[in-house]
Design a protein around this motif. Structure first.
Motif, PDB file in Angstrom:
ATOM      1  N   ASP A   1       0.873  -1.169   0.000  1.00  0.00           N
ATOM      2  CA  ASP A   1       0.000   0.000   0.000  1.00  0.00           C
ATOM      3  C   ASP A   1       0.910   1.217   0.000  1.00  0.00           C
ATOM      4  N   LEU A   2       1.130   1.782  -1.191  1.00  0.00           N
ATOM      5  CA  LEU A   2       2.047   2.907  -1.339  1.00  0.00           C
ATOM      6  C   LEU A   2       1.291   4.219  -1.150  1.00  0.00           C
ATOM      7  N   GLY A   3       1.771   5.043  -0.214  1.00  0.00           N
ATOM      8  CA  GLY A   3       1.040   6.246   0.160  1.00  0.00           C
ATOM      9  C   GLY A   3      -0.105   5.891   1.076  1.00  0.00           C
TER      10      GLY A   3
ATOM     11  N   ASP B   1       4.675   5.368   3.469  1.00  0.00           N
ATOM     12  CA  ASP B   1       4.215   6.751   3.352  1.00  0.00           C
ATOM     13  C   ASP B   1       5.359   7.707   3.658  1.00  0.00           C
TER      14      ASP B   1
ATOM     15  N   ASP C   1       9.130   6.487   0.149  1.00  0.00           N
ATOM     16  CA  ASP C   1       8.351   6.405  -1.078  1.00  0.00           C
ATOM     17  C   ASP C   1       8.678   5.101  -1.784  1.00  0.00           C
ATOM     18  N   SER C   2       8.429   5.028  -3.083  1.00  0.00           N
ATOM     19  CA  SER C   2       8.604   3.758  -3.796  1.00  0.00           C
ATOM     20  C   SER C   2      10.037   3.264  -3.772  1.00  0.00           C
TER      21      SER C   2
ATOM     22  N   MET D   1      -2.369   2.210  -4.760  1.00  0.00           N
ATOM     23  CA  MET D   1      -2.182   3.617  -4.390  1.00  0.00           C
ATOM     24  C   MET D   1      -3.577   4.216  -4.296  1.00  0.00           C
TER      25      MET D   1
ATOM     26  N   VAL E   1      -3.405   9.241  -4.374  1.00  0.00           N
ATOM     27  CA  VAL E   1      -1.966   9.396  -4.149  1.00  0.00           C
ATOM     28  C   VAL E   1      -1.238   9.698  -5.456  1.00  0.00           C
ATOM     29  N   ALA E   2      -1.661   9.052  -6.539  1.00  0.00           N
ATOM     30  CA  ALA E   2      -0.981   9.225  -7.823  1.00  0.00           C
ATOM     31  C   ALA E   2      -0.907  10.681  -8.238  1.00  0.00           C
TER      32      ALA E   2
ATOM     33  N   THR F   1       8.242   6.013  -9.988  1.00  0.00           N
ATOM     34  CA  THR F   1       7.356   5.265  -9.094  1.00  0.00           C
ATOM     35  C   THR F   1       6.768   4.055  -9.801  1.00  0.00           C
TER      36      THR F   1
ATOM     37  N   PHE G   1      -4.927   1.696  -8.801  1.00  0.00           N
ATOM     38  CA  PHE G   1      -4.948   3.032  -8.209  1.00  0.00           C
ATOM     39  C   PHE G   1      -6.063   3.831  -8.866  1.00  0.00           C
TER      40      PHE G   1
END
Length: 240
Positions: free
Chosen positions: A39-41, A62, A86-87, A100, A104-105, A116, A132
């Motif tokens: 779960d990015l962001g 995050d 971050d990534s 995401m 977030v994107a 990313t 996302f």
């Protein structure tokens, strides 16, 4: 860059509650049989903790230390691995699903966006899924973000007065300035963010360049088609 104000982070879940967007991502995780999820962001982790389970490994990443501190205090947070960054802080190359959420994107500028996507491709196994959402630029949501008057609400930290201004500073690039005044202490917290509104064709092209094949673009959380008035573009893609 200064981190987010703790008092505003504590209000985040009230302003962005669990809802149909989270239902979409949870259903996707179940349908895909994902056992390893990124779960990015992840923000406050409101969705992240619900993705975790006895047979799942979930990582929440995050860039905000304050958001992550809040996430770590949630019930169920112990089942998630929390990472500040971050990534570039993603480790491993065999995740089944990466998400995401919360638009977030749109917070990632074009140069970092390309990186990313490459980082996420590298983190997913062949055939793994990326999902996302991003606001549909055709709907021009930012035109309703400039406040014509200030509003006040009660919070645990006393009355909070809020107002905002949004401006398209370049095609598809919007600067949002949100002002938050805690009236009891006369403190004003100003948050400025730049949001990138990418078209469906742009997203598809960028994903292809990063090594993904787009499998679907939906216009709502019920998996309906994209139309001109769709508020959101919900994208799923697989790692080639």
């Amino acid at each position: 860059m200064a981190d987010l104000d703790r008092r505003l982070v504590e209000l985040y879940d009230d302003d962005n509650p669990d809802g149909p967007d989270h239902d979409f991502y949870r259903a996707l995780a179940d349908e895909s049989g994902a056992v390893s999820i990124i779960d990015l962001g992840c923000g406050t982790g409101i969705l992240t903790v619900t993705l975790a389970g006895p047979d799942r490994r979930v990582v929440g990443i995050d860039p905000s230390a304050t958001m992550l501190d809040h996430a770590r205090g949630r019930p169920g947070a112990g089942a998630v691995t929390w990472v500040h960054g971050d990534s570039r802080q993603i480790s491993g190359t065999s995740a089944d699903l990466a998400v995401m959420t919360g638009n977030v994107a749109q917070h990632i500028d074009d140069e970092d966006w390309a990186r990313t996507l490459r980082d996420l491709r590298g983190a997913l196994r062949h055939g793994g899924t990326l999902a996302f959402e991003s606001r549909n630029p055709a709907a021009e949501a930012w035109r309703g973000w400039t406040s014509t008057e200030r509003t006040t609400r009660d919070t645990a930290h006393g009355p909070l007065e809020e107002w905002s201004q949004a401006e398209e500073v370049a095609p598809g690039v919007v600067r949002l300035v949100a002002s938050n005044r805690f009236t009891d202490t006369d403190e004003t917290i100003v948050e400025t963010v730049t949001l990138h509104f990418r078209t469906r064709s742009e997203l598809e092209r960028q994903l292809h360049a990063a090594g993904f094949a787009v499998t679907a673009v939906f216009g709502d959380w019920q998996r309906g088609p994209v139309v001109e008035s769709s508020a959101v573009l919900v994208v799923t893609a697989v790692a080639r």
